[in-house]
Design a protein around this motif. Sequence first.
Motif, mmCIF file in Angstrom:
data_model
loop_
_atom_site.group_PDB
_atom_site.id
_atom_site.type_symbol
_atom_site.label_atom_id
_atom_site.label_comp_id
_atom_site.label_asym_id
_atom_site.label_seq_id
_atom_site.Cartn_x
_atom_site.Cartn_y
_atom_site.Cartn_z
ATOM 1 N N ASP A 14 0.858 -1.198 0.000
ATOM 2 C CA ASP A 14 0.000 0.000 0.000
ATOM 3 C C ASP A 14 0.883 1.233 0.000
ATOM 4 O OD1 ASP A 14 -1.805 2.072 0.536
ATOM 5 O OD2 ASP A 14 -3.108 0.737 1.674
ATOM 6 N N HIS A 15 0.603 2.146 -0.879
ATOM 7 C CA HIS A 15 1.463 3.344 -0.910
ATOM 8 C C HIS A 15 0.860 4.482 -0.110
ATOM 9 C CE1 HIS A 15 -0.556 5.541 -4.453
ATOM 10 N NE2 HIS A 15 -1.255 4.467 -4.243
ATOM 11 N N HIS A 16 -0.283 4.256 0.490
ATOM 12 C CA HIS A 16 -0.929 5.270 1.325
ATOM 13 C C HIS A 16 -0.935 6.635 0.665
ATOM 14 C CE1 HIS A 16 -2.610 3.632 4.917
ATOM 15 N NE2 HIS A 16 -1.800 2.624 4.682
ATOM 16 N N ASN A 19 -6.460 7.441 0.949
ATOM 17 C CA ASN A 19 -7.471 6.415 1.151
ATOM 18 C C ASN A 19 -8.697 6.977 1.816
ATOM 19 O OD1 ASN A 19 -7.255 5.872 4.015
ATOM 20 N ND2 ASN A 19 -5.316 4.887 3.560
ATOM 21 N N ALA A 20 -9.829 6.566 1.275
ATOM 22 C CA ALA A 20 -11.108 7.064 1.766
ATOM 23 C C ALA A 20 -11.307 6.631 3.218
ATOM 24 C CB ALA A 20 -12.239 6.539 0.881
ATOM 25 N N SER A 21 -10.851 5.422 3.534
ATOM 26 C CA SER A 21 -11.133 4.869 4.863
ATOM 27 C C SER A 21 -10.550 5.737 5.982
ATOM 28 C CB SER A 21 -10.559 3.458 4.975
ATOM 29 O OG SER A 21 -11.019 2.662 3.905
ATOM 30 N N GLY A 26 -16.547 6.719 9.605
ATOM 31 C CA GLY A 26 -16.611 5.384 10.217
ATOM 32 C C GLY A 26 -17.949 5.117 10.890
ATOM 33 N N ILE A 27 -18.940 5.904 10.504
ATOM 34 C CA ILE A 27 -20.271 5.734 11.112
ATOM 35 C C ILE A 27 -20.880 4.442 10.601
ATOM 36 C CG2 ILE A 27 -22.624 6.705 11.240
ATOM 37 C CD1 ILE A 27 -21.305 9.483 10.776
ATOM 38 N N PHE A 149 1.984 -0.212 -6.214
ATOM 39 C CA PHE A 149 2.087 -1.488 -6.921
ATOM 40 C C PHE A 149 2.471 -1.215 -8.373
ATOM 41 C CE2 PHE A 149 0.524 -5.250 -9.106
ATOM 42 C CZ PHE A 149 0.954 -6.260 -8.248
ATOM 43 N N ASN A 178 -8.898 3.940 -6.837
ATOM 44 C CA ASN A 178 -7.726 3.808 -7.720
ATOM 45 C C ASN A 178 -7.752 2.520 -8.550
ATOM 46 O OD1 ASN A 178 -5.407 5.117 -8.664
ATOM 47 N ND2 ASN A 178 -4.089 3.749 -7.481
ATOM 48 N N GLY A 296 -18.402 1.775 -1.702
ATOM 49 C CA GLY A 296 -19.297 2.924 -1.834
ATOM 50 C C GLY A 296 -19.304 3.847 -0.636
ATOM 51 N N THR A 297 -20.508 4.152 -0.167
ATOM 52 C CA THR A 297 -20.651 5.121 0.924
ATOM 53 C C THR A 297 -20.695 4.432 2.289
ATOM 54 O OG1 THR A 297 -23.038 4.986 0.716
ATOM 55 C CG2 THR A 297 -21.962 6.723 -0.527
ATOM 56 N N ARG A 298 -20.609 3.094 2.296
ATOM 57 C CA ARG A 298 -20.822 2.387 3.557
ATOM 58 C C ARG A 298 -19.807 1.279 3.812
ATOM 59 N NH1 ARG A 298 -25.766 3.092 6.018
ATOM 60 N NH2 ARG A 298 -27.118 4.548 4.935
ATOM 61 N N GLY A 299 -18.552 1.565 3.573
ATOM 62 C CA GLY A 299 -17.526 0.536 3.719
ATOM 63 C C GLY A 299 -17.422 -0.059 5.118
ATOM 64 N N THR A 300 -17.676 0.749 6.129
ATOM 65 C CA THR A 300 -17.516 0.266 7.505
ATOM 66 C C THR A 300 -18.393 -0.950 7.776
ATOM 67 O OG1 THR A 300 -17.329 2.613 8.039
ATOM 68 C CG2 THR A 300 -17.393 1.076 9.896
HETATM 69 C C1 LIG Z 1 -15.725 11.925 3.108
HETATM 70 C C2 LIG Z 1 -16.111 10.483 3.268
HETATM 71 C C3 LIG Z 1 -16.842 10.102 4.380
HETATM 72 C C4 LIG Z 1 -17.219 8.765 4.534
HETATM 73 N N1 LIG Z 1 -17.897 8.402 5.653
HETATM 74 C C5 LIG Z 1 -18.229 7.104 5.837
HETATM 75 C C6 LIG Z 1 -18.861 6.678 7.028
HETATM 76 O O1 LIG Z 1 -19.106 7.461 7.952
HETATM 77 N N2 LIG Z 1 -19.196 5.360 7.134
HETATM 78 C C7 LIG Z 1 -18.910 4.448 6.156
HETATM 79 O O2 LIG Z 1 -19.216 3.270 6.307
HETATM 80 N N3 LIG Z 1 -18.290 4.827 5.019
HETATM 81 C C8 LIG Z 1 -17.945 6.119 4.842
HETATM 82 N N4 LIG Z 1 -17.307 6.498 3.699
HETATM 83 C C9 LIG Z 1 -17.098 5.489 2.654
HETATM 84 C C10 LIG Z 1 -15.850 4.662 2.966
HETATM 85 O O3 LIG Z 1 -14.808 5.531 3.232
HETATM 86 C C11 LIG Z 1 -15.521 3.734 1.795
HETATM 87 O O4 LIG Z 1 -16.585 2.858 1.580
HETATM 88 C C12 LIG Z 1 -14.266 2.906 2.107
HETATM 89 O O5 LIG Z 1 -13.298 3.705 2.710
HETATM 90 C C13 LIG Z 1 -13.679 2.254 0.880
HETATM 91 O O6 LIG Z 1 -12.577 1.501 1.321
HETATM 92 P P1 LIG Z 1 -11.523 0.874 0.325
HETATM 93 O O7 LIG Z 1 -10.560 0.122 1.165
HETATM 94 O O8 LIG Z 1 -12.214 0.177 -0.785
HETATM 95 O O9 LIG Z 1 -10.770 2.122 -0.332
HETATM 96 P P2 LIG Z 1 -9.710 3.102 0.314
HETATM 97 O O10 LIG Z 1 -10.005 3.354 1.751
HETATM 98 O O11 LIG Z 1 -9.635 4.282 -0.590
HETATM 99 O O12 LIG Z 1 -8.339 2.302 0.310
HETATM 100 C C14 LIG Z 1 -7.662 1.974 -0.862
HETATM 101 C C15 LIG Z 1 -6.215 1.717 -0.506
HETATM 102 O O13 LIG Z 1 -5.539 1.180 -1.644
HETATM 103 C C16 LIG Z 1 -4.284 1.824 -1.765
HETATM 104 N N5 LIG Z 1 -3.909 1.775 -3.178
HETATM 105 C C17 LIG Z 1 -4.670 2.087 -4.251
HETATM 106 N N6 LIG Z 1 -3.998 1.869 -5.394
HETATM 107 C C18 LIG Z 1 -2.792 1.401 -5.038
HETATM 108 C C19 LIG Z 1 -1.622 0.990 -5.764
HETATM 109 N N7 LIG Z 1 -1.605 0.992 -7.107
HETATM 110 N N8 LIG Z 1 -0.528 0.572 -5.086
HETATM 111 C C20 LIG Z 1 -0.534 0.531 -3.729
HETATM 112 N N9 LIG Z 1 -1.627 0.907 -2.981
HETATM 113 C C21 LIG Z 1 -2.710 1.344 -3.628
HETATM 114 C C22 LIG Z 1 -4.495 3.238 -1.246
HETATM 115 O O14 LIG Z 1 -3.266 3.797 -0.831
HETATM 116 C C23 LIG Z 1 -5.462 2.983 -0.089
HETATM 117 O O15 LIG Z 1 -4.764 2.753 1.110
HETATM 118 C C24 LIG Z 1 -16.884 7.817 3.535
HETATM 119 C C25 LIG Z 1 -16.128 8.210 2.440
HETATM 120 C C26 LIG Z 1 -15.723 9.530 2.303
HETATM 121 C C27 LIG Z 1 -14.881 9.936 1.132
#
Ligand SMILES: Cc1cc2nc3c(=O)[nH]c(=O)nc-3n(C[C@H](O)[C@H](O)[C@H](O)COP(=O)(O)OP(=O)(O)OC[C@H]3O[C@@H](n4cnc5c(N)ncnc54)[C@H](O)[C@@H]3O)c2cc1C
Length: 333
Positions: A14-16, A19-21, A26-27, A149, A178, A296-300
């Motif tokens: 992960d290159h951090h 990230n949305a998370s 986190g609700i 990656f 991404n 999507g909007t509800r990853g938690t």
């Molecule tokens: C403002 C906001 C508020 C939110 N509030 C809520 C909430 O209250 N409750 C809820 O349930 N959800 C909420 N969400 C939605 C939630 O954040 C997402 O559903 C969830 O974070 C998605 O997780 P993910 O792991 O798929 O993606 P991400 O969290 O974006 O993680 C992707 C990871 O992959 C890594 N990555 C990507 N491409 C590469 C690469 N090529 N090489 C190495 N690493 C890579 C990134 O660095 C990152 O660490 C919110 C989203 C936003 C934007």
Amino acid sequence: MKLIKEKKSFIVIDHHFHNASSIAGGIFNPVVLKRFSIVWNASKQIERLKEVFTDFENLLHKKYIYNFPVYRIFNDEQEKKTWLKKANSHPDLIDYLSIDTEQLNNFSSIDSPIGSGEVLHTGRIDLMNLIKDFKDYLQINDLFIKEEFDFNLLKLQDNKASYKNIEADRIIFAEGFNILNNPYFKNLPIIGVKGEVLKVKTNAILPDAVVKGKEFLMPLENNEFFVGATYDRDHVNYDNTIEAKEYLTTGVKQFLKSDIEVVEQHASIRPTVVDRRPIIGEHPEFKQLVCLNGMGTRGTMLAPVMVDDLYNFLELNEPIDKEADITRFYNRF
Ligand SMILES: Cc1cc2nc3c(=O)[nH]c(=O)nc-3n(C[C@H](O)[C@H](O)[C@H](O)COP(=O)(O)OP(=O)(O)OC[C@H]3O[C@@H](n4cnc5c(N)ncnc54)[C@H](O)[C@@H]3O)c2cc1C
């Protein structure tokens, strides 16, 4: 966490970058607060969420789960009527909606003349600290590579994958938005929805709960509160904007009668899907490449159950929930 529990070997790359998370509220909340309807598979998701994040608490010896209600401020009498009807008789909602609509009356700093509905079995996962602490844990245990990656270094042979000096049976791509830069999965119908959030300070005495008026207002530590979030499909980037700051502060001021001071602002992109369901499963041609996306909007709430589904598919040959199965998009490859 799933792989640790199942005693499977793994390494995280992960290159951090963004990230949305890490910036998400986190609700976790099983009720759609616009229409007062139940979220897809809500009770299963809430149950599993508590187990999984308790596993993180036990592993990392810190608290990440905060259970508190969500109070939805009513906009008009009709909303209140609808809420009470559903709270009293809707089979899916009866366990989640309280019939007490006066809960916010004791808080003079909140303007809720018509009352508010209380959602039960809700709360917040402190994702920002969890992700930071878990990354440290992985680094200490040599399970983490901090880099982007590089697809040029990926070699696929006989149902195996190798990347630099690492050999693996599978690579799970969980890249959030991404994924659209992943040559193997870039045609999936992921739609980025930008979200901006604020951390604010206020001296107001507020309930230990999420208050949902025009925006969400949620307690953090040290008299700081989370305010969010915006939804923007037209400007999909990672930049903080003055417009969002104004929009969010104006939204809060519609129901909060005290001053707020903005201390932080963050932006990221939600990976949403056209049909509002996650996308999990194998690449149609290269079975060793696996997708875990579309939270999507509800990853938690979604991620713990989707990870179970994916694991059971890959290791136990069980079918993936049809609505989340990547095969529904195989015609795009
Ligand atoms: C403002 C906001 C508020 C939110 N509030 C809520 C909430 O209250 N409750 C809820 O349930 N959800 C909420 N969400 C939605 C939630 O954040 C997402 O559903 C969830 O974070 C998605 O997780 P993910 O792991 O798929 O993606 P991400 O969290 O974006 O993680 C992707 C990871 O992959 C890594 N990555 C990507 N491409 C590469 C690469 N090529 N090489 C190495 N690493 C890579 C990134 O660095 C990152 O660490 C919110 C989203 C936003 C934007």
